[in-house]
Enzyme design. Structure first.
Site, PDB file in Angstrom:
ATOM      1  N   SER A 218      43.330 -75.134  19.012  1.00 41.20           N
ATOM      2  CA  SER A 218      44.336 -76.044  18.453  1.00 41.20           C
ATOM      3  C   SER A 218      44.738 -75.657  17.038  1.00 41.20           C
ATOM      4  O   SER A 218      45.912 -75.764  16.667  1.00 41.20           O
ATOM      5  CB  SER A 218      43.808 -77.484  18.481  1.00 41.20           C
ATOM      6  OG  SER A 218      43.515 -77.897  19.786  1.00 41.20           O
ATOM      7  N   HIS A 270      43.428 -79.126  13.062  1.00 43.52           N
ATOM      8  CA  HIS A 270      44.886 -79.130  13.209  1.00 43.52           C
ATOM      9  C   HIS A 270      45.569 -79.007  11.854  1.00 43.52           C
ATOM     10  O   HIS A 270      46.502 -78.208  11.682  1.00 43.52           O
ATOM     11  CB  HIS A 270      45.339 -80.423  13.891  1.00 43.52           C
ATOM     12  CG  HIS A 270      44.802 -80.598  15.271  1.00 43.52           C
ATOM     13  ND1 HIS A 270      44.985 -81.763  16.001  1.00 43.52           N
ATOM     14  CD2 HIS A 270      44.078 -79.771  16.066  1.00 43.52           C
ATOM     15  CE1 HIS A 270      44.408 -81.632  17.175  1.00 43.52           C
ATOM     16  NE2 HIS A 270      43.843 -80.441  17.241  1.00 43.52           N
TER      17      HIS A 270
END
Length: 411
Positions: A218, A270
């Site tokens: 991610s 993230h």
């Protein structure tokens, strides 16, 4: 009326009636004499044709110069992004092979898959391996990075995934985002953005989340999203519908980051990946400004219509600032991590960036601790947090089985 007079109309154009006398006498109107198509051109006609040829050549030259000025950007054939997808899938298959659920767990999901079957849903609802297997394969565990000097886990963790749902979501996103970027900028630049941003996401995650393990691509994916935003900013002059593209991209980024406030989602990875990718976009994804013509694209004998510099001054400024921030940020982050610094101790509200508690869920991490008593192949476990107790029958040596059974019991 003289009989030796002949009237010829050669190559007439709109608005012109060209009359060329060939005999001795007086010229009359073109309609009053027969037309001849067999006579050879006269000097005036040759000059007219030469002038027309010159005008046609000039128009062709202008059209050719226009093609030079508006030459489309090179399209690359994508292979690094499909290669990343394939590598992630292969690593997941190898992880499931090593996991061997039937050997190390009491019950498995999809047992017909044999050693590729999944851990119980209470232990891993994403249909994947156990946490101990992920740890063995190189999951990010801060204690091992700090105390055992296993910094390689900052990279290895981005190739691991917790389950089928996890890898499916990430690989679909990688194809959707990465293919277009690689077609525009090539495999070298996009590959570097992916890897460096993934490392940046792991680094930021380690500075804020220092319990448990973390896996997934991610951070690298958010790095590609961040690079798309900075690429749009630094190459602003070559885009049409700039505002619409900017607002659309910002909306996509905000929605994806907002998903990170859910529990069990490493939003710090993230955010770290996004910030890294945003800076990397200014460094790697810079394009020549609109109107710039490279000398190697100008054919011999032609002069480029514009002598604009390759890049605008603001592009150079953003390039320098971004490169400095990347070097300083990564250096400081690594130093703090290897010293065992927990940034939550210096930022009382930062934990809300990864999880916001609500009435529907809690953000507190629940560790599974059990008291165990073993008699031969009988294992008696009691979960400390909820008081539940159970007796399990063991077969063979399974070092990680007790931990997994404790997680199930406390869960």
């Amino acid at each position: 009326m003289d009989s030796g007079i002949e009237i010829k109309v050669m190559n007439p154009r709109r608005g012109d009636n060209l009359v060329h006398p060939v005999g001795v006498g007086h010229a009359t109107s073109a309609s009053s004499a027969p037309l001849s198509s067999t006579s050879s051109p006269l000097p005036d006609e040759r000059g007219l044709r030469q002038q027309q040829q010159q005008e046609q050549g000039l128009r062709q030259g202008q059209q050719r110069q226009g093609l030079i000025d508006f030459k489309p950007l090179k399209k690359w054939v994508p292979w690094i992004v499909p290669g990343f997808v394939l590598a992630n899938i292969v690593v997941f298959v190898i992880t499931m092979f090593i996991n061997d659920c039937p050997k190390n767990s009491v019950s498995c999901v999809a047992g017909f898959l044999g050693r590729f079957s999944f851990q119980p849903l209470k232990e891993n609802p994403l249909l994947g391996p156990s946490s101990s297997t992920l740890e063995t394969m190189g999951a990010l565990e801060v204690s091992k990075v700090v105390h055992r000097h296993q910094a390689w886990r900052l990279i290895s963790c981005i190739w691991l995934h917790a389950g089928v749902f996890h890898i499916l979501a990430n690989m679909l996103s990688l194809v959707f985002i990465g293919i277009g970027l690689e077609q525009e900028f090539g495999f070298v630049r996009i590959g570097l953005v992916y890897l460096i941003a993934g490392f940046g996401g792991s680094l930021m995650s380690s500075l804020f989340i220092q319990t448990g393990i973390s896996v997934g691509a991610s951070g690298a994916l958010f790095g590609l999203l961040g690079s798309m935003l900075s690429e749009l900013i630094t190459n602003w002059t070559i885009y049409a519908n700039k505002l619409a593209a900017l607002l659309t991209l910002i909306l996509i980024i905000v929605i994806n980051l907002a998903m990170g406030i859910l529990p069990h989602v490493d939003n710090f990875a993230h955010i770290g990946g996004f910030l890294s990718g945003f800076l990397l976009g200014f460094v790697f994804l810079i394009r020549p400004q609109f109107g710039y013509v490279s000398e190697k694209h100008v054919p011999p004998g032609y002069i480029a219509a514009s002598r604009k510099p390759k890049h605008k001054p603001y592009q150079y400024v953003l390039w320098v600032i971004s490169l400095i921030l990347l070097i300083v940020g990564y250096t400081v982050g690594l130093v703090l991590l290897l010293r065992g610094v927990n940034l939550n101790d210096h930022c009382s509200w930062c934990h809300y960036m990864s999880c916001i508690p609500t009435s529907l869920w809690s953000c507190k991490s629940q560790q599974a601790y059990c008291e165990s008593i073993q008699y031969g192949n009988q294992l008696n476990l009691t979960c400390i947090s909820n008081g539940k107790s159970n007796i399990y029958t063991l077969s063979g040596e399974r070092p990680s089985q007790a931990q997994q059974l404790c997680s199930n019991l406390c869960g």
